[in-house]
Design a protein around this motif. Structure first.
Motif, PDB file in Angstrom:
ATOM      1  N   ARG A  14       0.831  -1.215   0.000  1.00 35.20           N
ATOM      2  CA  ARG A  14       0.000   0.000   0.000  1.00 35.20           C
ATOM      3  C   ARG A  14       0.858   1.255   0.000  1.00 35.20           C
ATOM      4  O   ARG A  14       0.570   2.223  -0.689  1.00 35.20           O
ATOM      5  CB  ARG A  14      -0.884   0.014   1.243  1.00 35.20           C
ATOM      6  N   LEU A  15       1.923   1.202   0.823  1.00 36.72           N
ATOM      7  CA  LEU A  15       2.779   2.382   0.912  1.00 36.72           C
ATOM      8  C   LEU A  15       3.413   2.655  -0.444  1.00 36.72           C
ATOM      9  O   LEU A  15       3.568   3.793  -0.862  1.00 36.72           O
ATOM     10  CB  LEU A  15       3.868   2.171   1.967  1.00 36.72           C
ATOM     11  N   GLU A  16       3.746   1.564  -1.128  1.00 33.81           N
ATOM     12  CA  GLU A  16       4.339   1.697  -2.456  1.00 33.81           C
ATOM     13  C   GLU A  16       3.366   2.469  -3.360  1.00 33.81           C
ATOM     14  O   GLU A  16       3.741   3.395  -4.080  1.00 33.81           O
ATOM     15  CB  GLU A  16       4.584   0.286  -3.009  1.00 33.81           C
ATOM     16  N   VAL A  17       2.094   2.074  -3.267  1.00 38.50           N
ATOM     17  CA  VAL A  17       1.065   2.723  -4.098  1.00 38.50           C
ATOM     18  C   VAL A  17       0.997   4.214  -3.759  1.00 38.50           C
ATOM     19  O   VAL A  17       0.966   5.071  -4.642  1.00 38.50           O
ATOM     20  CB  VAL A  17      -0.307   2.060  -3.854  1.00 38.50           C
ATOM     21  N   VAL A  18       1.001   4.508  -2.454  1.00 44.99           N
ATOM     22  CA  VAL A  18       0.906   5.918  -2.045  1.00 44.99           C
ATOM     23  C   VAL A  18       2.099   6.686  -2.599  1.00 44.99           C
ATOM     24  O   VAL A  18       1.955   7.759  -3.197  1.00 44.99           O
ATOM     25  CB  VAL A  18       0.871   6.017  -0.503  1.00 44.99           C
ATOM     26  N   ARG A  19       3.277   6.107  -2.446  1.00 43.58           N
ATOM     27  CA  ARG A  19       4.475   6.812  -2.916  1.00 43.58           C
ATOM     28  C   ARG A  19       4.408   7.043  -4.419  1.00 43.58           C
ATOM     29  O   ARG A  19       4.659   8.143  -4.905  1.00 43.58           O
ATOM     30  CB  ARG A  19       5.729   5.983  -2.585  1.00 43.58           C
ATOM     31  N   ASN A  20       4.054   5.986  -5.140  1.00 40.22           N
ATOM     32  CA  ASN A  20       4.011   6.130  -6.602  1.00 40.22           C
ATOM     33  C   ASN A  20       3.036   7.214  -7.009  1.00 40.22           C
ATOM     34  O   ASN A  20       3.320   8.036  -7.877  1.00 40.22           O
ATOM     35  CB  ASN A  20       3.582   4.823  -7.257  1.00 40.22           C
ATOM     36  N   CYS A  21       1.879   7.200  -6.363  1.00 38.17           N
ATOM     37  CA  CYS A  21       0.841   8.155  -6.753  1.00 38.17           C
ATOM     38  C   CYS A  21       1.361   9.582  -6.559  1.00 38.17           C
ATOM     39  O   CYS A  21       1.199  10.446  -7.418  1.00 38.17           O
ATOM     40  CB  CYS A  21      -0.412   7.925  -5.937  1.00 38.17           C
ATOM     41  N   ILE A  22       2.016   9.797  -5.401  1.00 41.85           N
ATOM     42  CA  ILE A  22       2.498  11.157  -5.140  1.00 41.85           C
ATOM     43  C   ILE A  22       3.581  11.530  -6.157  1.00 41.85           C
ATOM     44  O   ILE A  22       3.612  12.637  -6.684  1.00 41.85           O
ATOM     45  CB  ILE A  22       3.014  11.252  -3.697  1.00 41.85           C
ATOM     46  N   THR A  23       4.439  10.569  -6.459  1.00 39.30           N
ATOM     47  CA  THR A  23       5.481  10.846  -7.465  1.00 39.30           C
ATOM     48  C   THR A  23       4.825  11.247  -8.778  1.00 39.30           C
ATOM     49  O   THR A  23       5.216  12.229  -9.403  1.00 39.30           O
ATOM     50  CB  THR A  23       6.334   9.577  -7.680  1.00 39.30           C
ATOM     51  N   TYR A  24       3.805  10.477  -9.178  1.00 38.29           N
ATOM     52  CA  TYR A  24       3.122  10.792 -10.446  1.00 38.29           C
ATOM     53  C   TYR A  24       2.539  12.202 -10.407  1.00 38.29           C
ATOM     54  O   TYR A  24       2.614  12.950 -11.383  1.00 38.29           O
ATOM     55  CB  TYR A  24       1.984   9.811 -10.715  1.00 38.29           C
ATOM     56  N   ASN A  67       6.385  15.784   2.436  1.00 40.68           N
ATOM     57  CA  ASN A  67       7.449  16.601   3.006  1.00 40.68           C
ATOM     58  C   ASN A  67       8.637  16.723   2.063  1.00 40.68           C
ATOM     59  O   ASN A  67       9.289  17.754   1.978  1.00 40.68           O
ATOM     60  CB  ASN A  67       7.918  15.966   4.310  1.00 40.68           C
ATOM     61  N   LEU A  68       8.923  15.608   1.361  1.00 41.67           N
ATOM     62  CA  LEU A  68      10.092  15.597   0.490  1.00 41.67           C
ATOM     63  C   LEU A  68       9.925  16.595  -0.652  1.00 41.67           C
ATOM     64  O   LEU A  68      10.887  17.002  -1.274  1.00 41.67           O
ATOM     65  CB  LEU A  68      10.279  14.196  -0.108  1.00 41.67           C
ATOM     66  N   HIS A  69       8.662  16.929  -0.960  1.00 44.90           N
ATOM     67  CA  HIS A  69       8.455  17.782  -2.130  1.00 44.90           C
ATOM     68  C   HIS A  69       8.335  19.258  -1.768  1.00 44.90           C
ATOM     69  O   HIS A  69       7.937  20.069  -2.590  1.00 44.90           O
ATOM     70  CB  HIS A  69       7.200  17.326  -2.867  1.00 44.90           C
ATOM     71  N   VAL A  70       8.622  19.584  -0.504  1.00 43.94           N
ATOM     72  CA  VAL A  70       8.557  20.993  -0.098  1.00 43.94           C
ATOM     73  C   VAL A  70       9.974  21.549  -0.110  1.00 43.94           C
ATOM     74  O   VAL A  70      10.843  21.032   0.574  1.00 43.94           O
ATOM     75  CB  VAL A  70       7.961  21.100   1.321  1.00 43.94           C
ATOM     76  N   GLN A  71      10.185  22.575  -0.933  1.00 42.93           N
ATOM     77  CA  GLN A  71      11.518  23.210  -0.884  1.00 42.93           C
ATOM     78  C   GLN A  71      11.353  24.587  -0.244  1.00 42.93           C
ATOM     79  O   GLN A  71      10.439  25.329  -0.586  1.00 42.93           O
ATOM     80  CB  GLN A  71      12.081  23.392  -2.297  1.00 42.93           C
ATOM     81  N   GLN A  72      12.254  24.900   0.660  1.00 45.84           N
ATOM     82  CA  GLN A  72      12.229  26.206   1.342  1.00 45.84           C
ATOM     83  C   GLN A  72      10.806  26.588   1.756  1.00 45.84           C
ATOM     84  O   GLN A  72      10.288  27.650   1.384  1.00 45.84           O
ATOM     85  CB  GLN A  72      12.784  27.319   0.431  1.00 45.84           C
ATOM     86  N   ASN A  73      10.181  25.688   2.491  1.00 46.25           N
ATOM     87  CA  ASN A  73       8.844  25.977   3.042  1.00 46.25           C
ATOM     88  C   ASN A  73       7.793  26.330   2.001  1.00 46.25           C
ATOM     89  O   ASN A  73       6.801  26.954   2.325  1.00 46.25           O
ATOM     90  CB  ASN A  73       8.917  27.153   4.025  1.00 46.25           C
ATOM     91  N   ARG A  74       7.996  25.980   0.753  1.00 49.89           N
ATOM     92  CA  ARG A  74       7.005  26.410  -0.223  1.00 49.89           C
ATOM     93  C   ARG A  74       6.978  25.386  -1.351  1.00 49.89           C
ATOM     94  O   ARG A  74       8.021  24.897  -1.749  1.00 49.89           O
ATOM     95  CB  ARG A  74       7.430  27.795  -0.745  1.00 49.89           C
ATOM     96  N   PHE A  88      -2.627  20.470  -7.212  1.00 55.38           N
ATOM     97  CA  PHE A  88      -3.148  21.021  -5.974  1.00 55.38           C
ATOM     98  C   PHE A  88      -4.389  20.241  -5.551  1.00 55.38           C
ATOM     99  O   PHE A  88      -4.548  19.849  -4.393  1.00 55.38           O
ATOM    100  CB  PHE A  88      -3.500  22.496  -6.208  1.00 55.38           C
ATOM    101  N   ASP A  89      -5.203  19.974  -6.530  1.00 54.93           N
ATOM    102  CA  ASP A  89      -6.450  19.266  -6.244  1.00 54.93           C
ATOM    103  C   ASP A  89      -6.208  17.865  -5.690  1.00 54.93           C
ATOM    104  O   ASP A  89      -6.826  17.438  -4.724  1.00 54.93           O
ATOM    105  CB  ASP A  89      -7.194  19.148  -7.552  1.00 54.93           C
ATOM    106  N   PHE A  90      -5.274  17.153  -6.331  1.00 54.59           N
ATOM    107  CA  PHE A  90      -4.951  15.803  -5.842  1.00 54.59           C
ATOM    108  C   PHE A  90      -4.438  15.860  -4.417  1.00 54.59           C
ATOM    109  O   PHE A  90      -4.833  15.078  -3.558  1.00 54.59           O
ATOM    110  CB  PHE A  90      -3.877  15.169  -6.726  1.00 54.59           C
TER     111      PHE A  90
END
Length: 1857
Positions: free
Chosen positions: A553-563, A597-604, A612-614
């Motif tokens: 399941r975690l794999e699925v979550v990670r992949n989805c966010i990457t996509y 969290n990994l996709h936040v650079q400099q708090n933004r 955004f919707d996803f």
């Protein structure tokens, strides 16, 4: 070092203060006289010396000793050891009466006073802060001994020494003290003073109360209940209280603690706070009215918990484990009690040891309860002193004990707050508990369940505890003098002397001076860093199995966010549903927060709209399972993210994620914010000190890495160690830094809170809407003591009046909320007052600023197109169908039908689907696409006609995993569709309401003219037009004019009897007739004069009137059957028994009958009028069908009123003086029935008694398409229910043979009645058969319409359940059975077959049930369908329905609840039930019907759909009133709008063979007798199947848009497999369209080829007929009469009746050949005149053979012994060389083979011997046996020659092979 005793007090009885009877005590002397500085003298000692009150006694009691505990204002405990003895009172006051009344004899003052009469108590009291009870006992005992025995030791010296004695507090020192009277005592101090000292008290408590009771008390104390101990011993009270406190270690009890409560203070018991108090049991009665106190009676061993008190017990499995451990300690024999050879040595430990073992059990319990607690501590200040908070929610969440009552209450309690303050400190000395919780938890987990190991651990801990109390085992013996025995009884005992204060004071002063000069004893505290132990996560491993497949399941979550972040939106969309499902698991939610969290650079992180919707949807889904406490820290982890993710709405305006995730209750929980705040502060303070360190170690950073991961607590302990060594400036600097860190965080949080609390649209006060701060009460209801929560909850209530106020109030509210938060956290974490004031000034500005930015964001966000939703698909509409309401966006939820949800067959779920719901004038349509992206490109349509809506209810459903509960509707239709929809959040609830209102209006129009069939093509707006009036008062003229003007007034709206409205649709869709049309309905003038005088002849002027009636279906049918013609009286032959009567042409006699009726020739019209009154609804008996062979007629009527035939049967028609009215009618009725009987040709020669008794036996064995008797092997299984009465199963039945010998037909004929009246059992009670009449009444029980309605409701629920069930298959079958639908069908079929039988054997039948329009119609139509093949053609079936259902007035509008009036009565599917019966017959005789199953479904759908006008209104009369009947003649304006379903069917049938049954190959005159056992009935697939790809396939034009050519919906696919692979989804595709059957496919290809060649394609029917004809001619050339060669190749058996095996399934090509199986007569419709005689088996059989000579090698009759235990039976045997088999039939006439013996299996043939039950008359040599591989067959021929012949024939066959 500490003083052993602080004060010595002498307390005596106060003789002066004796007011109310109870005496009082007074302090006689106290030493030292002035208070110690560090320890003031406690008040109220005199109360505690005599807790039961000061009294005088008449005798001396022995001295007593106990220790009372006083708590001072600083909550310091003072131990008062009281030693009490009794002294004689000076006898100056004889009037003092003792309270106990022991001195009652001295009431007379004259009696001489004896010297020592009364004794007063005197107490020696030591007050100490140390609890050394034994030392106190010895010391006070010594003083008493000195006084009593008069030892030569100065009391002042002893007391002085006692008060100056100092001892070490802890450290396990041993100190010997002497008080200077030759005594010696050894005092041992506990090694660690944090561990309580209990000596034996805990063990004693368990002895007194038992395990369960003590556990109750323990839990009650921890969860802050009031506890009261009762005992008659003071010492025991003290011990019990001390024991309870010892058990609670490491928690300290912080409420009222009074082990001995004096009598004067009993009102303390009604205090509202928790307490532990002991009271002497003489006050037990005073404790009775305490309602909320847990009372433990130590002497009786009981614990009484009042009803209103609920004690939360320990969570399982801890509770069980604790109980087991305690019983191992307390009762070791229990383990071995059952052993045969119990070990001799088992015995419990000594009491002292047992005491420690019990405490060890509880210590382990706490270690398990609180394991990992240090990981949930937040240190928010280190300097000047540490401030520590506990994160309760996280602790409970990680332990998985969120729901646990006990632990929650403990953590909220004061004791735990103290625990955190005391033990939270990171740098301090540690004790046994700290070690246990840090190092032993793993061990305890490992040993779980292993009793030996657990016991060993307990013993180890007990050793440590024991050692702590008794560090030196070899104690030198105490030496203390004891008084001599009985010294208290001495008569002349001097009173206790007054002591010299000076001496004592001098000793004390000297000692203090000496102490001051001595060097101060520094207590060497071993401080160290407190170990944290393993984190909870590591301990709680075992709960991991909940998410066994979580990695996937975690794999699925990670992949989805990457996509999402790679902008691969389609991929993300496919994974999305899986992600939402995974979010139910905690791990996945944590994973989401980490990944984001990994996709936040400099708090933004700026996203585009789709991303955004996803992200928002994931966040919402993540948060929606969080409670307000946020125990798993999900909300906490998302908090920084919601302020990081954003999207640009327009230049300069950015929308952050927080504006879209505010709907969650967690944001309004102040405790959540506190925990978050503390957590962040801790991180910052940790960072503060880490940076300092790193500055020193920059060069060694690489090596120091592991050290860097220090926890905040470790850093804090390091800092605390260094603190004393720092300079004053350094200390100040650090304090400053920490304070500003906290302050800056407070500002930060004020911002954050305003983000999440201010709604995007601040004008809407949505704040408390669904997530509700109102919920806070529910959060805080358990903190009884938590003042904060109390105030929070209360302030919400008092201040949240902003529900209806202005928007500024939202701001005010938020400001108040934030202020309260800031106050609390800042005071706790020591922010300076100036800073705090500054914050309060800032907060309103922060909120105001934020509101301004939000306004802009809100403005912009409204301009955004909502992107993620698929665009609404428009449904195809019929011509003239118009949208009433544009699509509302909804989700179609799965109902209980598994397939669409991807259920039992696997595959992606088609539902839920998102789309829109449309409301048109005709249907409710859902059209959308599945939410599952794997099938996202499919279109899902589900629709049904509005008119078929049976139930609409509001429901609340959660449409998608990431959304909130939405309102929805569940719409159920009687076409077996269910729309379970959830409105999208964009649909306002008022538009949903509007939808419902419209729906209701369309479903129940005021009048039938409001239905779609009438309004079609007219725009809904024109509904109201001004109404013109016509003056037509009298009903007669009205009806006359009505008929006269029927042509002109077509389409006029008939509102009331008096008003006409010009038709609204006249201009649009109705025809304009040329005025000179000759076909006017004219009514002759004579009709006015005679109000319907019966005319026997039809005058020429009437002919015109009747022309239209003649064209009606019934009339055509009457003429087909030769039941009368409409010629003038001269030409009409008088010998015809029946005539067509026009008596009802004005519908005056019976409204619900047709205009023309068939009545017996001899009955006059005026008689009819009178007869009709006897019947319900005036529905008198009329003929509706005649058997062309037997000339028996079928009549129908309504049930009888009381004065009907019933009366006629009951009275024997005794002649009366003046014939009364009833007599005359019943006589006329009798005449009428007699006339019917006379019409039957064989009536004359039917001599003898007519009864039905012979009937049963005959009809059971009559040949024909029959066979349930043979099939079921039960005699009575068939046509007649046993209810029909013993009359039917008369005596003859028992003797009747069942072998079908021909003799029976004649046998039957003599006994048959000429007319059977089938009536309702309830009406015909008490009817006696009348020997003179030629009719017989058959009472049967039928179900009424109510039962049909109820049954249908249940059937719908079974076939289309509203929600999925746990076990679909079982539930489905069970609910199907409960609906009793099939048993009703069984009943109808059963009655119909009975009637068919009767008609076929030549009796007429009158069906007279209920009102004659429901069950009667069902039975009558089925009888005709079964008896007459004409009705099994398309044309005939139409005629049957028009005649029996429409003309004879089945109340379609009423039963279908088509208008507002019928709404209350509900839907009753009488016609559907009839169609279901036809379907059952069709299944059993697939070759007998010209129409297909699809035709029946089509009718079932459209008879409720209101698309056609055919099935509207309740009778012909009403249809004429509306001008519906005669409009068909005029030319149509629009070809498209078909008003009649029959025209529509004709047109479709010309185009495509959808209604045609290719297997149609009828036999002449075949009478069908279907099986009606429930086991033979199938559930109609019309009820269960659906096509989601196009919606119901019954509106032909709509499905034309779809590809492929449509074929009958339930045809099996018999075409050869194709190379191109197709996937056909059940529940989605229309199978017959995707894979048409072979014939349709061929016809279609032919059609296409003709188109290619440019020819005009010919109609499919012509092609079909040509093919059949050519087949026949080929067959003739081959010399056989039928195309048998093809048939044989298909390997079909020649059963014409399908016995459960569908012929369609039998192989390629078979359908084609079978359907061509037609005798020469099969193409022409069998004429009714022809005798439908049965064919012999041989002729039937021969159709399937090559040539006559070969196929019947030999045939004849043989007796055959049945299988084991069955009798011998004669059978007709056929030996067939071609097929190499021996077949047998029931009789020569039988068409169905009963069995086949394959000659290939025959092993031998031998002469046999007669067995039991063999025919007696036959010679023994006529028997022979046939042995096959399976069994042995025993045969017997009529004589020896025949037997020999058979043997030879079979032998020769065998040898040929």
């Amino acid at each position: 070092m500490a003083r052993l005793a602080d004060y010595f007090v002498l307390v005596g009885y106060d003789p002066g203060k004796r007011g109310s009877g109870d005496g009082q005590g007074q302090i006689l002397q106290r030493f030292p006289e002035k208070d110690w500085e560090d320890n003031p003298f406690p008040q109220g000692i005199e109360l505690f010396c005599q807790p039961s009150g000061w009294q005088l006694f008449t005798e001396r009691n022995p001295p007593t000793f106990f220790v009372a505990v006083l708590t001072d204002i600083n909550s310091e405990r003072h131990y008062c050891a009281c030693f009490t003895f009794w002294e004689a009172v000076e006898s100056a006051q004889p009037q003092s009466h003792p309270r106990n009344g022991e001195g009652e004899e001295e009431e007379e003052p004259s009696s001489p006073v004896q010297p020592a009469q009364l004794f007063a108590p005197k107490s020696l009291v030591l007050v100490s802060r140390l609890d050394h009870a034994e030392v106190f006992r010895n010391s006070l005992g010594l003083i008493y001994t000195i006084y009593v025995d008069g030892l030569s030791v100065s009391l002042e010296n002893v007391i002085g020494n006692l008060l100056t004695c100092t001892i070490p507090i802890t450290g396990g020192a041993q100190r010997t003290i002497s008080l200077g009277a030759g005594d010696r005592q050894v005092i041992q101090t506990p090694i660690n003073d944090s561990l309580p000292v209990s000596s034996c008290s805990v063990a004693l408590l368990f002895r007194q109360l038992g395990i369960t009771n003590v556990l109750y008390l323990f839990c009650a104390a921890l969860t802050e209940h009031k506890i009261l101990f009762l005992s008659s011993s003071y010492q025991r009270l003290t011990d019990a209280c001390r024991a309870l406190l010892a058990l609670m270690f490491p928690l300290k009890y912080s409420f009222t603690y009074v082990p001995i409560l004096p009598a004067q203070l009993l009102e303390v018991l009604s205090t509202p706070t928790p307490f532990i108090i002991g009271v002497h049991s003489i006050f037990q009665s005073e404790t009775q009215e305490l309602l909320d106190v847990v009372i433990a009676d130590l002497d009786g061993g009981t614990v009484n918990v009042p009803e209103c008190v609920h004690i939360s017990l320990l969570p399982e499995p801890l509770l069980q484990q604790t109980r087991e451990a305690l019983s191992m300690v307390l009762d070791p024999e229990l383990e071995v009690a059952d052993l045969a050879f119990p070990p001799s040595t088992i015995s419990a430990s000594s009491l002292k040891m047992q005491d420690k073992e019990i405490r060890a059990v509880f210590l382990r319990l706490f270690a398990q309860l609180l394991q990992g607690y240090r990981w949930c501590l937040h240190i928010i200040r280190i300097h000047p002193e540490p401030v520590i908070r506990f994160h309760k929610a996280a602790f409970l969440g990680q332990r998985g004990l969120m729901e646990d009552d006990f632990l929650t209450k403990v953590l909220e309690g004061m004791a735990f707050a103290g625990f955190v303050t005391e033990r939270g400190a990171p740098y301090r000395s540690i004790d046994l508990f700290d070690e246990l919780v840090a190092y032993e938890v793993k061990r305890m987990r490992a040993e779980e369940g292993n009793k030996q190991k657990i016991l060993r651990h307990i013993k180890e801990l007990a050793e440590k505890l024991y050692k702590n109390e008794n560090p030196y085992p070899a104690v030198t013996m105490h030496k203390v003098q004891k008084p001599t025995e009985g010294c208290h009884l001495r008569l002349h005992q001097k009173p206790f002397p007054r002591l010299d204060e000076g001496t004592v004071q001098w000793i004390i002063d000297q000692a203090t001076a000496k102490l001051q000069t001595a060097p101060p004893a520094v207590k060497a505290e071993k401080k160290c860093m407190v170990p944290s132990g393993p984190p909870i996560a590591a301990i709680m491993e075992r709960n991991g199995n909940a998410l066994a497949n979580s990695a996937r399941r975690l794999e699925v979550v990670r992949n989805c966010i990457t996509y999402v972040f790679e902008n691969k939106m389609l991929e993300a969309k496919k994974l999305f549903p899986a992600v939402l499902r995974a979010m139910k698991g905690r791990a996945a939610r944590h994973c989401l927060t980490q990944e984001l969290n990994l996709h936040v650079q400099q708090n933004r992180a700026v996203l585009d709209h789709q991303q955004f919707d996803f992200i928002i949807r994931m966040m919402n889904c993540c948060l929606q399972d969080c409670t307000a406490m946020d125990e798993h820290g999900i909300a906490a982890a998302l908090l920084p993210l919601v302020t990081a993710f954003c999207r640009k709405l327009s230049p300069g305006i950015t929308q952050f994620a927080y504006s879209c995730v505010q709907e969650h209750v967690v944001w309004t929980n102040i405790q959540f914010w506190e925990a978050m705040f503390y957590c962040d502060v801790q991180n910052h303070i940790r960072a503060l000190y880490l940076d300092n360190n790193e500055e020193n170690h920059t060069d060694e950073e690489s090596t120091e890495e592991p050290q860097e991961a220090k926890s905040a607590l470790e850093i804090a302990s390091e800092q605390l160690r260094l603190w004393p060594t720092m300079s004053r400036e350094k200390q100040q600097e650090l304090i400053q830094k920490e304070e500003s860190t906290v302050f800056s965080q407070a500002i930060h949080y004020a911002n954050r809170m305003s983000y999440l609390l201010l709604p995007l649209d601040t004008s809407k006060n949505r704040l408390l809407r669904s997530s509700g701060l109102g919920d806070v009460e529910s959060v805080s209801n358990s903190f009884v003591t938590n003042s904060i929560a109390g105030s929070v909850a209360e302030s919400y209530d008092t201040e949240s009046g902003f529900e209806d106020a202005e928007s500024s109030d939202v701001a005010n509210y938020v400001v108040r909320f934030i202020n309260r938060f800031v106050d609390k956290v800042c005071t706790e974490s020591g922010v300076t007052n100036e800073h705090l004031k500054g914050l309060h000034v800032m907060i309103p500005d922060i909120v105001q600023m934020h509101i301004e930015t939000l306004d802009a964001v809100h403005r912009e966000s409204k301009r955004l197109p909502p992107i993620q939703k698929p665009k609404l698909l428009r449904p195809n509409l019929l011509v003239g169908e118009e949208c009433v309401m544009e699509g509302l966006r909804v989700y179609l939820m799965p109902d209980g039908r598994e397939e669409a949800a991807g259920g039992n067959i696997g595959g992606p779920p088609l539902l839920p689907a998102e789309g829109a719901i449309f409301l048109t004038t005709y249907r409710i349509i859902f059209k959308g696409t599945p939410t599952d992206p794997l099938v996202g490109e499919q279109v899902v349509i589900r629709s049904f006609p509005i008119a078929s809506l049976t139930k609409e209810k509001k429901i609340n459903i959660q449409a998608q995993a990431d959304q909130f509960i939405q309102e929805g509707l569940q719409l159920r239709s009687c076409t077996f569709q269910l729309l379970k929809i959830a409105f999208d959040e964009e649909v306002a609830s008022d538009s949903a309401e509007v939808f419902r209102k419209h729906l209701h209006k369309l479903r129940y129009p005021q009048h039938v003219r409001g239905t779609f069939a009438f309004t079609v093509g007219q725009s809904p707006k024109q509904a109201m037009q001004p109404k013109a009036k016509e003056k037509n008062p009298s009903l007669r003229t009205l009806s006359k004019n009505l008929v006269k003007n029927a042509k002109k007034t077509i389409g006029r709206q008939y509102v009331t009897r008096k008003k006409y409205t010009p038709p609204t649709w006249e201009q649009r869709s109705s025809q304009h007739f040329p005025e000179d049309n000759e076909d006017e309905i004219s009514v002759s003038e004579e009709m006015d004069r005679s109000t319907l005088t019966p005319t026997t002849t039809i005058k020429p002027s009437d002919k015109m009137t009747i022309n239209h009636l003649v064209e009606r279906a019934c009339c055509r049918d009457y003429q087909r059957m030769g039941l009368g013609t409409l010629s003038s009286s001269l030409t009409r032959s008088k010998n015809e028994p029946f005539r067509i009567s026009t008596v009802n042409r004005m519908y005056a006699i019976c409204r619900s009958y047709p205009g023309l009726l068939i009545v017996p020739q001899s009955i006059q019209d005026n008689t009819i009028q009178r007869i009709s009154r006897c019947y319900r609804q005036n529905r008198f008996p009329v003929v509706c069908w005649r058997n062309s062979r037997t000339k028996a007629v079928l009549l129908r009527s309504g049930g009888l009123h009381g004065k009907g035939v019933v009366g006629l049967f009951k009275s024997q028609n005794a002649p009366t003086a003046g014939p009364s009215q009833t007599d005359s009618t019943s006589l006329e009725q009798e005449k009428y029935l007699q006339a019917v009987i006379n019409s039957m040709p064989h009536y004359a020669d039917a001599s003898g008694r007519n009864t039905l008794s012979g009937f049963t036996s005959a009809h059971m064995s009559s040949s024909g398409k029959w066979g349930s008797i043979r099939a079921s092997g039960r005699m009575s299984s068939y046509a007649l229910n046993m209810e029909i009465g013993s009359r039917l199963a008369g005596k003859d039945l028992l003797g009747a043979q069942h072998n079908g010998t021909p003799s029976e037909a004649s046998f039957l004929r003599q006994h048959r009645a000429s007319l059977y009246i089938i009536g309702d059992k309830s009406q015909l009670k008490g009817v006696k058969p009348d020997p003179l009449q030629h009719w017989e009444v058959v009472p049967i029980e039928v179900f009424d319409v109510r039962q049909v309605k109820a049954s249908f409701k249940k059937l719908m629920k079974a076939c289309v359940p509203g929600c999925p069930s746990t076990d679909p298959s079982v539930a489905y079958l069970r609910s199907l059975e409960e609906s009793e639908w099939l048993s009703q069908i069984h009943k109808i079929l059963q009655i119909s077959v009975l009637v068919v039988e009767l008609l076929d054997t030549g009796s007429s039948v009158l069906v007279s049930l209920e009102d004659g329009w429901d069950i009667t119609t069902q039975v009558v139509s089925l009888v005709q369908l079964l008896s007459d093949p004409y009705y099994r053609t398309l044309e005939g079936f139409r005629l049957l329905v028009e005649k029996e259902w429409l003309s004879f007035g089945h109340r379609f509008s009423h039963r279908g609840a088509q208008t507002l009036a019928g709404q209350s009565s509900g839907f009753a599917p009488i016609f559907l039930q009839f169609l279901d019966c036809v379907h059952q017959i069709h299944l059993q005789f697939p070759m007998e019907f010209e129409f297909s199953q699809y035709y029946l479904k089509f009718l079932s759908y459209h008879y409720v759909s209101n698309r056609f006008r055919t099935f509207l209104l309740d009778s012909d009369y009403e249809r004429i009133e509306l001008g519906l009947l005669y409009e068909e003649k005029g030319e149509r304006k629009s070809q498209q709008v078909y008003k009649s379903i029959w025209d529509y069917i004709d047109r479709l049938n010309k185009k495509a063979p959808i209604f045609f049954n290719y297997m149609y190959a009828p036999e002449d005159g075949e009478v069908l007798r279907p099986y009606s056992n429930i086991s033979n009935l199938k559930v109609w697939d019309y009820y269960t199947e659906e096509t989601l790809s196009e919606g119901p396939s019954y509106d032909w034009e709509l499905t034309q848009g779809q590809p492929e050519h449509v074929e009958e919906a339930d045809r099996q696919d018999t075409s050869a497999p194709q190379t191109k692979r197709k996937i056909i989804w059940p529940c989605y595709d229309n199978r017959s369209r995707v894979e048409p059957d072979a014939i349709s496919k061929l016809l279609e290809e032919l059609h296409n080829l003709e188109m290619e060649l440019g020819q005009v394609p010919e109609r499919w029917k012509d092609t079909w007929d040509k093919v059949k004809a050519s087949q026949r001619t080929e067959a003739r050339q081959e010399g056989s009469r039928t195309p048998s060669s093809l048939l044989m190749s298909s390997g079909l058996s020649h059963h014409r009746r399908s016995l459960g095996v569908y012929l369609q399934e039998s192989g390629v090509g078979s359908t084609l050949n079978l359907s061509l199986d037609s005798d020469t007569s099969s193409t022409s419709t069998p004429s009714s005149g022809k005798q439908g005689g049965r064919k012999s088996t041989s002729t039937l059989y021969s159709q399937f053979q090559m040539s006559e000579s070969e196929n019947r090698s030999y045939e004849g009759s043989l007796y055959k012994k049945g299988a084991f235990m069955k009798p011998w039976k004669p059978r007709w045997f056929v030996l067939d060389k071609t097929k190499h088999q021996l077949r047998y039939y029931d009789s020569r006439m039988d068409t169905e083979c009963k069995g086949v013996i394959d000659l290939a299996e025959v092993e031998s043939i031998t002469p046999g011997t007669p067995t039991m039950g063999a025919p007696k008359t036959v010679d023994e040599k006529a028997f022979f046996d046939l042995k096959t591989t399976k069994r042995v067959y025993n045969f017997c021929a009529q004589d020896v020659q025949l037997a020999q012949q058979w043997i030879d024939r079979i032998q020769s066959c065998l040898s040929d092979a």
